[in-house]
Design a protein around this motif. Structure first.
Motif, short mmCIF file in Angstrom:
data_model
loop_
_atom_site.label_atom_id
_atom_site.label_comp_id
_atom_site.label_asym_id
_atom_site.label_seq_id
_atom_site.Cartn_x
_atom_site.Cartn_y
_atom_site.Cartn_z
N THR A 1 0.81 -1.21 0.00
CA THR A 1 0.00 0.00 0.00
C THR A 1 0.85 1.26 0.00
O THR A 1 0.59 2.19 -0.76
N ARG A 2 1.87 1.31 0.85
CA ARG A 2 2.75 2.49 0.93
C ARG A 2 4.16 2.02 1.23
O ARG A 2 4.37 1.21 2.13
N TYR B 1 3.19 4.62 -3.61
CA TYR B 1 1.92 4.00 -3.26
C TYR B 1 1.57 2.90 -4.25
O TYR B 1 1.83 3.02 -5.44
N ASN B 2 0.96 1.82 -3.73
CA ASN B 2 0.50 0.70 -4.55
C ASN B 2 1.63 0.11 -5.39
O ASN B 2 1.55 0.03 -6.61
N TYR C 1 -0.38 -4.35 3.01
CA TYR C 1 -0.46 -5.04 1.73
C TYR C 1 -1.91 -5.36 1.36
O TYR C 1 -2.76 -5.52 2.22
N SER C 2 -2.13 -5.46 0.05
CA SER C 2 -3.41 -5.88 -0.50
C SER C 2 -3.15 -6.95 -1.55
O SER C 2 -2.05 -7.06 -2.09
N LYS D 1 -10.06 -6.54 -5.33
CA LYS D 1 -8.98 -6.13 -4.43
C LYS D 1 -9.41 -6.41 -3.00
O LYS D 1 -10.58 -6.18 -2.65
N LYS D 2 -8.48 -6.91 -2.20
CA LYS D 2 -8.79 -7.20 -0.80
C LYS D 2 -7.56 -6.93 0.05
O LYS D 2 -6.45 -7.34 -0.29
#
Length: 127
Positions: free
Chosen positions: A56-57, A75-76, A105-106, A124-125
């Motif tokens: 995520t970051r 990011y991402n 994390y995703s 996405k989760k």
């Protein structure tokens, strides 16, 4: 300079129904890998499932040059990716990077047509 055309294209794209719907099932971390179970509905013929582990970051401390001492944020960031043939029910295994902290994390799963490369479904989760 074409803001209205872009806004119109985005609105039109968001109104489309995906050809493939993906659901993320159980996730298991085992021996440095993340095993993800998934299921699909829709037309999965000629599709692959692309599984991505997305940070995520992330931050990077600059140690030299004109930005020496600065800290950059990204990011991402995709840290791991795998492609498997789409199934009604299947699994994907992703490598977990060093320093993995699950709350940053995703998981992103994409269905992609193997001929046109068009994305036909996404999910996405957070982990």
């Amino acid at each position: 300079s074409e803001e209205s055309k872009i806004a119109s294209a985005v609105t039109k794209a968001l109104a489309l129904q995906p050809a493939v719907t993906i659901a993320i099932g159980s996730q298991q971390i085992k021996e440095g890998e993340l095993i993800i179970q998934y299921s699909t509905t829709g037309n999965i013929a000629h599709n692959n499932i692309l599984a991505l582990l997305v940070q995520t970051r992330a931050t990077t401390k600059i140690k030299a040059g004109e930005n020496n001492g600065a800290t950059l944020a990204s990011y991402n960031v995709v840290r791991s990716m795998v492609s498997v043939p789409a199934k009604v029910a299947g699994s994907c295994t992703l490598t977990i990077p060093a320093g993995f902290i699950s709350n940053n994390y995703s998981i992103v799963l994409l269905a992609q047509n193997t001929g046109s490369l068009k994305i036909t479904g996404t999910v996405k989760k957070s982990i």
